[in-house]
Design a protein around this motif. Structure first.
Motif, PDB file in Angstrom:
ATOM      1  N   UNK A   6       0.815  -1.211   0.000  1.00  0.00           N
ATOM      2  CA  UNK A   6       0.000   0.000   0.000  1.00  0.00           C
ATOM      3  C   UNK A   6       0.854   1.268   0.000  1.00  0.00           C
ATOM      4  N   UNK A   7       2.189   1.115   0.113  1.00  0.00           N
ATOM      5  CA  UNK A   7       3.064   2.295   0.136  1.00  0.00           C
ATOM      6  C   UNK A   7       3.216   2.868  -1.273  1.00  0.00           C
ATOM      7  N   UNK A   8       3.360   4.174  -1.343  1.00  0.00           N
ATOM      8  CA  UNK A   8       3.584   4.877  -2.603  1.00  0.00           C
ATOM      9  C   UNK A   8       4.757   5.834  -2.424  1.00  0.00           C
ATOM     10  N   UNK A   9       5.374   6.294  -3.522  1.00  0.00           N
ATOM     11  CA  UNK A   9       6.494   7.225  -3.412  1.00  0.00           C
ATOM     12  C   UNK A   9       6.149   8.440  -2.556  1.00  0.00           C
ATOM     13  N   UNK A  10       7.073   8.762  -1.663  1.00  0.00           N
ATOM     14  CA  UNK A  10       6.871   9.861  -0.734  1.00  0.00           C
ATOM     15  C   UNK A  10       6.521   9.414   0.666  1.00  0.00           C
ATOM     16  N   UNK A  11       6.042   8.175   0.820  1.00  0.00           N
ATOM     17  CA  UNK A  11       5.705   7.660   2.147  1.00  0.00           C
ATOM     18  C   UNK A  11       6.965   7.468   2.983  1.00  0.00           C
ATOM     19  N   UNK A  12       6.832   7.694   4.282  1.00  0.00           N
ATOM     20  CA  UNK A  12       7.919   7.469   5.235  1.00  0.00           C
ATOM     21  C   UNK A  12       7.645   6.176   6.001  1.00  0.00           C
ATOM     22  N   UNK A  13       8.678   5.361   6.161  1.00  0.00           N
ATOM     23  CA  UNK A  13       8.538   4.140   6.952  1.00  0.00           C
ATOM     24  C   UNK A  13       9.722   4.018   7.904  1.00  0.00           C
ATOM     25  N   UNK A  14       9.533   3.212   8.947  1.00  0.00           N
ATOM     26  CA  UNK A  14      10.589   2.994   9.929  1.00  0.00           C
ATOM     27  C   UNK A  14      11.221   1.624   9.702  1.00  0.00           C
ATOM     28  N   UNK A  15      12.539   1.596   9.639  1.00  0.00           N
ATOM     29  CA  UNK A  15      13.261   0.358   9.381  1.00  0.00           C
ATOM     30  C   UNK A  15      14.431   0.222  10.352  1.00  0.00           C
ATOM     31  N   UNK A  16      14.956  -1.009  10.446  1.00  0.00           N
ATOM     32  CA  UNK A  16      16.145  -1.272  11.259  1.00  0.00           C
ATOM     33  C   UNK A  16      17.387  -1.316  10.383  1.00  0.00           C
ATOM     34  N   UNK A  17      18.572  -1.205  10.988  1.00  0.00           N
ATOM     35  CA  UNK A  17      19.794  -1.481  10.235  1.00  0.00           C
ATOM     36  C   UNK A  17      19.753  -2.903   9.682  1.00  0.00           C
ATOM     37  N   UNK A  18      20.593  -3.190   8.698  1.00  0.00           N
ATOM     38  CA  UNK A  18      20.569  -4.488   8.011  1.00  0.00           C
ATOM     39  C   UNK A  18      21.441  -5.498   8.763  1.00  0.00           C
ATOM     40  N   UNK A  19      20.912  -6.720   8.921  1.00  0.00           N
ATOM     41  CA  UNK A  19      21.613  -7.789   9.619  1.00  0.00           C
ATOM     42  C   UNK A  19      21.072  -9.121   9.124  1.00  0.00           C
ATOM     43  N   UNK A  20      21.526 -10.236   9.720  1.00  0.00           N
ATOM     44  CA  UNK A  20      20.958 -11.529   9.357  1.00  0.00           C
ATOM     45  C   UNK A  20      21.998 -12.603   9.125  1.00  0.00           C
ATOM     46  N   UNK A  21      21.537 -13.845   9.142  1.00  0.00           N
ATOM     47  CA  UNK A  21      22.438 -15.001   9.064  1.00  0.00           C
ATOM     48  C   UNK A  21      22.807 -15.393   7.641  1.00  0.00           C
ATOM     49  N   UNK A  22      22.030 -14.969   6.656  1.00  0.00           N
ATOM     50  CA  UNK A  22      22.318 -15.370   5.278  1.00  0.00           C
ATOM     51  C   UNK A  22      23.265 -14.362   4.620  1.00  0.00           C
ATOM     52  N   UNK A  23      24.471 -14.798   4.379  1.00  0.00           N
ATOM     53  CA  UNK A  23      25.476 -14.023   3.644  1.00  0.00           C
ATOM     54  C   UNK A  23      26.564 -14.986   3.198  1.00  0.00           C
ATOM     55  N   UNK A  24      27.278 -14.620   2.161  1.00  0.00           N
ATOM     56  CA  UNK A  24      28.291 -15.501   1.581  1.00  0.00           C
ATOM     57  C   UNK A  24      29.438 -15.680   2.560  1.00  0.00           C
ATOM     58  N   UNK A  25      29.736 -16.950   2.896  1.00  0.00           N
ATOM     59  CA  UNK A  25      30.791 -17.222   3.864  1.00  0.00           C
ATOM     60  C   UNK A  25      32.187 -17.212   3.244  1.00  0.00           C
ATOM     61  N   UNK A  26      32.353 -17.900   2.122  1.00  0.00           N
ATOM     62  CA  UNK A  26      33.700 -18.056   1.572  1.00  0.00           C
ATOM     63  C   UNK A  26      33.624 -18.179   0.055  1.00  0.00           C
TER      64      UNK A  26
END
Length: 241
Positions: A81-101
């Protein structure tokens, strides 16, 4: 710590998936491809939150989120339902899925929007990987395959990356001559050329039941349990059903 971000662009990718570009002022997002932010919102006056993967490269003030709408969802309905111009609250980026090696062979297994964390990881592997990466990506039908054009271009641009699509609903698609069924059914073909599965990093994301079953299949085939990476919550979700 939450951040305020502005929706600057919305793009319809498939019938039920939209892509959102968020800009967070002078904040600089540093993260590993595959990790996620958390979007905060209210439902009936109650605060809630949902995680969504950033598919763009780190190091800027922007995040690009790819989100599928579920009619009975909360976060996905809010975001669609969001459209350009809307403000939302988010957290910094984190998580267990990322390239290990990037110096190890890699196997990626995804269903549906489970491709969203794996897509930036595969893109990173195409740029940095020293061995080979294989993606097995399952979806309902061709119309709902997210990132297909980008994945096909990635596959065509390097011998280090291979991509196999698996569709579960092809009854009305006479043009499809690829794999059918479930991704788990095609794991034997995906790993048949691997000399030692214990030397492969395996990344899985999608429907919890698929994730749990794929983990078990890979371990039975010789993969090391500590070399199989998921978000980490899927077993509990699968047991709830």
């Amino acid at each position: 710590m939450t951040l305020s971000a502005t929706v600057t662009d919305v793009h319809q990718m498939t019938p039920d998936v939209k892509q959102f570009r968020l800009v967070a002022g002078d904040h600089r997002f540093e993260f590993d491809p595959g990790q996620h932010t958390t979007v905060h919102f209210e439902v009936d006056g109650e605060e809630d939150a949902r995680p969504y993967t950033a598919i763009n490269a780190p190091g800027t003030n922007q995040l690009v989120l790819t989100i599928k709408r579920y009619d009975d969802g909360t976060g996905s309905v809010y975001m669609h339902d969001r459209t350009p111009g809307d403000e939302i609250e988010i957290d910094p980026v984190e998580g267990n899925l990322h390239l290990r090696d990037p110096e190890r062979d890699a196997l990626f297994v995804a269903t549906g929007t489970g491709i969203t964390p794996l897509y930036p990881m595969i893109r990173q592997y195409a740029n940095e990987g020293q061995e080979t990466a294989t993606l097995v990506f399952g979806e309902r039908d061709q119309e709902h395959l997210i990132f297909r054009e980008s994945l096909d271009q990635l596959r065509a641009g390097t011998d280090a990356v291979s991509v196999d699509y698996v569709l579960s609903d092809t009854d009305d698609d006479a043009a499809w001559n690829g794999r059918t069924g479930h991704v788990q059914d095609h794991l034997p073909e995906a790993i048949e050329g691997v000399d030692d599965l214990a030397d492969v990093d395996c990344y899985i994301c999608g429907v919890p039941e698929m994730v749990v079953e794929t983990e078990e299949l890979l371990e039975d085939a010789g993969a090391e349990a500590d070399r199989i990476f998921t978000e980490g919550w899927e077993a509990d979700a699968a047991n709830e059903d």
